[in-house]
Every structure is written in structure tokens, then in C-alpha cells.
Design a protein around this motif. Structure first.
Motif, short mmCIF file in Angstrom:
data_model
loop_
_atom_site.label_atom_id
_atom_site.label_comp_id
_atom_site.label_asym_id
_atom_site.label_seq_id
_atom_site.Cartn_x
_atom_site.Cartn_y
_atom_site.Cartn_z
N GLU A 140 0.83 -1.20 0.00
CA GLU A 140 0.00 0.00 0.00
C GLU A 140 0.86 1.26 0.00
N GLN A 141 1.94 1.24 0.77
CA GLN A 141 2.84 2.40 0.83
C GLN A 141 3.47 2.65 -0.54
N PHE A 142 3.90 1.59 -1.20
CA PHE A 142 4.48 1.76 -2.54
C PHE A 142 3.45 2.27 -3.54
N ARG A 143 2.22 1.79 -3.43
CA ARG A 143 1.15 2.30 -4.31
C ARG A 143 0.93 3.79 -4.08
N ARG A 144 0.98 4.20 -2.82
CA ARG A 144 0.82 5.62 -2.50
C ARG A 144 2.00 6.42 -3.06
N MET A 145 3.21 5.91 -2.89
CA MET A 145 4.39 6.58 -3.45
C MET A 145 4.23 6.79 -4.95
N GLU A 146 3.75 5.76 -5.62
CA GLU A 146 3.56 5.85 -7.07
C GLU A 146 2.46 6.88 -7.40
N ALA A 147 1.34 6.79 -6.72
CA ALA A 147 0.20 7.68 -7.00
C ALA A 147 0.54 9.14 -6.75
N GLU A 148 1.39 9.39 -5.75
CA GLU A 148 1.70 10.76 -5.39
C GLU A 148 3.00 11.28 -6.02
N GLY A 149 3.55 10.51 -6.96
CA GLY A 149 4.69 10.99 -7.73
C GLY A 149 6.06 10.81 -7.11
N PHE A 150 6.19 9.94 -6.14
CA PHE A 150 7.49 9.73 -5.50
C PHE A 150 8.37 8.71 -6.23
N LEU A 151 7.80 7.98 -7.17
CA LEU A 151 8.57 6.99 -7.92
C LEU A 151 8.75 7.49 -9.36
N PRO A 152 9.98 7.56 -9.85
CA PRO A 152 10.20 8.05 -11.20
C PRO A 152 9.88 7.03 -12.30
N LEU A 153 9.49 5.82 -11.91
CA LEU A 153 9.08 4.81 -12.88
C LEU A 153 7.92 4.03 -12.28
#
Length: 181
Positions: A140-153
Motif C-alpha cells: 500500500e505504501q508503494f502504491r501511494r508513493m507511485e500515485a503521489e509521484g514519489f517513484l520516477p518509474l
């Protein structure tokens, strides 16, 4: 394939040891090599035993302060001087990474491997084996990181979440066309 597995050296409940044992059996039966932290205790021992019992090779990378816990019967054992060197050796000797249940050490290894992948410093597939829902919160944390733009890929390029050992091995063996490397 040389498959690096990051996991706990603690003695754990069957809900974690059974999937680890199952994955180890698949790894060994299919002719792969286990690259792991080299310890002969806890979940690390369970996986090493399973791989060896099913004909797989063992390549351990211990660290000086844990050398007394290193598995004597490994096919190869390297003793690194510190944890940073150990992580570099583990990644350098592997074609893929599987993250099993663990504590802060496993989480440290996992986040470093993911950070290196995020920056393009390796392209090896990374699988998070979510035994008994252990990593549901992290997913869930990784999904949030992705949704909020914290992951560049995209998260799917960073790692694959597998809910069971068969899904993990299937993903790894699918090759470069199916697994993002």
C-alpha cells in the motif's frame, strides 16, 4: 539463474517457513543457485536446507561479525567486511532478487536494491514474496508513493509482488520478455 534471497535469520512461525520452504524447493528442483546471507540459522537455514535438498547450489555472503553463523556446507562462502560490502556482493552475484519476510535488515537490503534499480544502476527483476500478507502495508505504501509521484518509474517496473512461491518463480522464469529487467 543465480537468485538472491533477502530474508530473516530468525526462527519464525510456519505461516512464513512453509512458503519459504516451498520456494526453496522450486529453486533447487529447477537448477537455480541460491545467493543468500550465508547464515545457517532461522529462515535463512530453512531456505538453504530446501535448496540443497532439491539439488540447488548455495552461494553465501556472510559478514565478519556473523561469520560464526555461516553455513559450513555451502558450495561457496564469501565473508564481507561490512554490511555495505555484503549487499554489493549479493547483488553482484545474482541475476534476480527475491525479498522474503524479515525485519530491519531485510528492509534495509530491499530498499537499497530498489533505490539502485530506481536510478538504473541495475535492471535485475525484484520480487517481493508476500507470505501470509506480511507485506500488505508495504505494498500500500508503494502504491501511494507511485500515485503521489514519489517513484520516477511505474511500480510494476520497480518490483513484482507475489502472493505465493509459484507466482514468484513463474515471474522470474518468464524471462526478459515478461519480467522487467
Amino acid at each position: 539463474m543465480n537468485i538472491c534471497v533477502f530474508l530473516s535469520a530468525a526462527d519464525l512461525d510456519e505461516r512464513y517457513t512453509e512458503p519459504a520452504r516451498h520456494f526453496a524447493g522450486l529453486l533447487g528442483k529447477r537448477g537455480h543457485t541460491l545467493v543468500w546471507g550465508g547464515s545457517d540459522v532461522g529462515l535463512m537455514k530453512v531456505v538453504a536446507d530446501g535448496v540443497q535438498e532439491h539439488g540447488g547450489r548455495l552461494v553465501g555472503v556472510s559478514v565478519t561479525f556473523l561469520a560464526d553463523k555461516a553455513r559450513a556446507g555451502a558450495d561457496e562462502m564469501v565473508v564481507a567486511r561490512d554490511l555495505a560490502e555484503r549487499k554489493a556482493e549479493l547483488l553482484g552475484r545474482s541475476d534476480a532478487v527475491v525479498i522474503m519476510v524479515g525485519g530491519t535488515g531485510t528492509l534495509d537490503e530491499a530498499t537499497e536494491i530498489l533505490e539502485l534499480k530506481k536510478h538504473g544502476l541495475h535492471t535485475k527483476p525484484v520480487v517481493l514474496l508476500n507470505s501470509a500478507g506480511y507485506y500488505d502495508g508495504l505494498r500500500e505504501q508503494f502504491r501511494r508513493m507511485e500515485a503521489e509521484g514519489f517513484l520516477p518509474l511505474p511500480l510494476t517496473e520497480l518490483m513484482f509482488f507475489a502472493d505465493d512461491p509459484v507466482a514468484a518463480m513463474t515471474y522470474l522464469e518468464a524471462g526478459p520478455d515478461a519480467a522487467v529487467r
